[in-house]
Design a protein around this motif. Structure first.
Motif: not given
Ligand code: SAM
Ligand code: SF4
Length: 475
Positions: A223-232
């Motif tokens: 999940n950390n990877r999946l949501t990483s581009l949301d953080r971007a």
């Protein structure tokens, strides 16, 4: 590039995981495909409309030759009519292969004791960039393992260094990044350094499969990877690239998931991914991955054509992981960017001699070993304009691929002239006589075909200025 009026916050997003494994399989298992529906869906895509998940499932489930030929022909038409005859060129630059993760498919994984670890120092980075500039490169993607040494500040410093190197007429005009996910502050730091696209590949969107391959370190958190581009996006970095490492799980599921991820970014941030990448597993030092899901060349070609039709506005990247002949074949089905003259052993661009690839020094085996000049020659032979254009991002025209796709006349007004100008720069500065002769003929042919006389006159004027030493005369 508006898609939906609503904007969600990161909290909404992280509370709602957007990949639903059952939903994706349900689409694949229950959607029927016929030549007629395939034809209708291709027509929709050619009329510049995005495909929904059930339409993508129809294309995925098309297995008869006639339908597959239609899909490939549709993707080819889409590429030709919308994007024209340009291919953008770039080079990956591996900065460091230290890694605290344990991805079983990758030669850089922490447990691979055979890997020779190396991080370039500033002088070595300068040497690499000068060597890349001397071959004609203008666009880079900096690549890193995931390690505490490769902090956002460190990466930002590398980016600034890359932009500062100027050898002869050479310069790097766009630096993209392929590195580990960051927190919001980290993404802000690299954005402020002037990066282009931040690429993070999910590798596989299937949570169980993901667990099997990611055996340790931060990357083990799906999940950390999946949501990483949301953080971007929350950091204001809206130029992002997504991707799947094909061969880890069923390609049909992964294609659906890439489209689902695209839908998610569009719905939440009004902006889809700038690029989609589709690396396929290649031999790596002590490769620990089995072959159950390896994707055949035929399926690989089909899936690229489907992605082109499904998300017609994104850039699509095909790397030198694939052999030359296959790249040449697949390029016509929608690929917009390729790397050229690629070397992935750390520090290898600056080495004078071409040595055998050493798997313990690179992440995986590169299959297309052609030099940048060879690739440019072959593109010219096929009447494709090799382009080093970086104009949109630098003059503030964001959402470049979306504009190419959606703004009538955009390609004719900006992309083709800029591709021609960057090719002219290459021909003057770096090409041998044979390439230059062919290249100028291709430029003349494209000028002859231009119907906007005012633009043509201005372009001819700029080409003449390139010949006498002016650079970067972009539209
Ligand atoms: N370390 C960062 C990460 O994992 O996101 C970024 C760089 S990683 C070196 C870049 C990509 O290479 C990975 O996301 C993965 O898709 C791809 N890759 C890793 N091992 C590979 C292999 N054996 N064959 C082909 N591609 C591979
Ligand atoms: Fe490290 Fe990236 Fe390789 Fe995984 S894919 S081992 S994170 S370099």
């Amino acid at each position: 590039m508006k898609f939906h009026p609503q904007k969600y916050t990161l909290q909404d997003v992280s509370m709602k995981p957007f990949i639903d494994e059952k939903e994706i399989w349900n689409y694949i298992n229950t959607t029927e495909s016929s030549t007629k529906t395939v034809e209708e869906i291709i027509a929709k895509s050619l009329s510049k409309q995005r495909l929904n998940l059930s339409e993508v499932a129809v294309l995925i489930n098309a297995t008869d030759k006639k339908s597959i030929d239609l899909i490939k022909a549709g993707a080819k038409t889409l590429k030709k009519t919308i994007y024209g005859n340009r291919i953008v060129l770039f080079a990956p630059l591996y900065i460091g292969n230290k890694c605290q993760n344990n991805c079983s498919y990758c030669g850089f994984r922490a447990t691979n004791k055979e890997a020779v670890r190396k991080t370039l120092n500033d002088q070595e980075i300068i040497n690499e960039i000068e060597a890349l500039q001397e071959s004609g490169q203008k666009r880079l993607v900096l690549v890193y393992g995931e390690h505490k040494d490769y902090s956002p500040e460190y990466i930002a410093q590398n980016v600034k260094l890359a932009y500062s190197v100027k050898k002869g007429n050479g310069e790097i005009r766009r630096v993209n990044i392929n590195a580990a996910p960051m927190d919001i502050e980290g993404f802000k730091t690299v954005k402020d350094a002037g990066i282009g696209t931040f690429q993070i590949f999910q590798e596989t969107y299937h949570p169980e499969a993901y667990k099997m391959y990611h055996l340790g370190g931060k990357k083990a958190d799906f999940n950390n990877r999946l949501t990483s581009l949301d953080r971007a996006q929350e950091a204001g970095l809206d130029d992002v690239g997504i991707g799947v490492l094909f061969g880890l799980y069923d390609w049909r599921y992964e294609v659906m998931a890439l489209v689902r991820h695209t839908n998610h970014l569009e719905a939440c941030y009004n902006v889809g991914p700038h690029t989609i990448s589709f690396p396929r597993i290649k031999d790596a030092s002590s490769l620990e991955v089995g072959s159950k899901y390896f994707v055949s060349d035929d399926d690989f070609t089909k899936l690229i054509a489907i992605l082109r039709l499904a998300v017609p506005y994104t850039g699509m990247i095909l790397t030198a992981r694939e052999p030359a002949e296959l790249r040449d074949e697949i390029m016509q089905y929608g690929v917009s960017q390729i790397d050229g003259g690629t070397k992935i052993e750390i520090g290898s661009y600056a080495k004078v001699k071409n040595s055998e690839q050493n798997l313990n020094k690179g992440q995986f085996k590169v299959s297309d070993e052609r030099s940048l000049n060879e690739i440019i020659n072959e593109l010219i032979d096929k009447e494709q304009i090799p382009s080093f254009c970086t104009a949109c991002y630098r003059v503030g025209r964001t959402g470049q691929h979306f504009m190419e796709f959606s703004v009538p006349g955009f390609i004719k007004k900006f992309c083709t002239p800029n591709a021609i100008i960057t090719l002219a720069e290459y021909l003057v500065d770096y090409a041998d006589d044979k390439t230059a002769e062919k290249g100028w003929k291709l430029i003349d042919k494209n000028l002859d075909e231009m119907t906007n006389e005012k633009l043509k006159k201005s372009l001819i004027d700029r080409i003449e200025r390139v010949k006498i030493g002016e650079r970067d005369l972009i539209y």
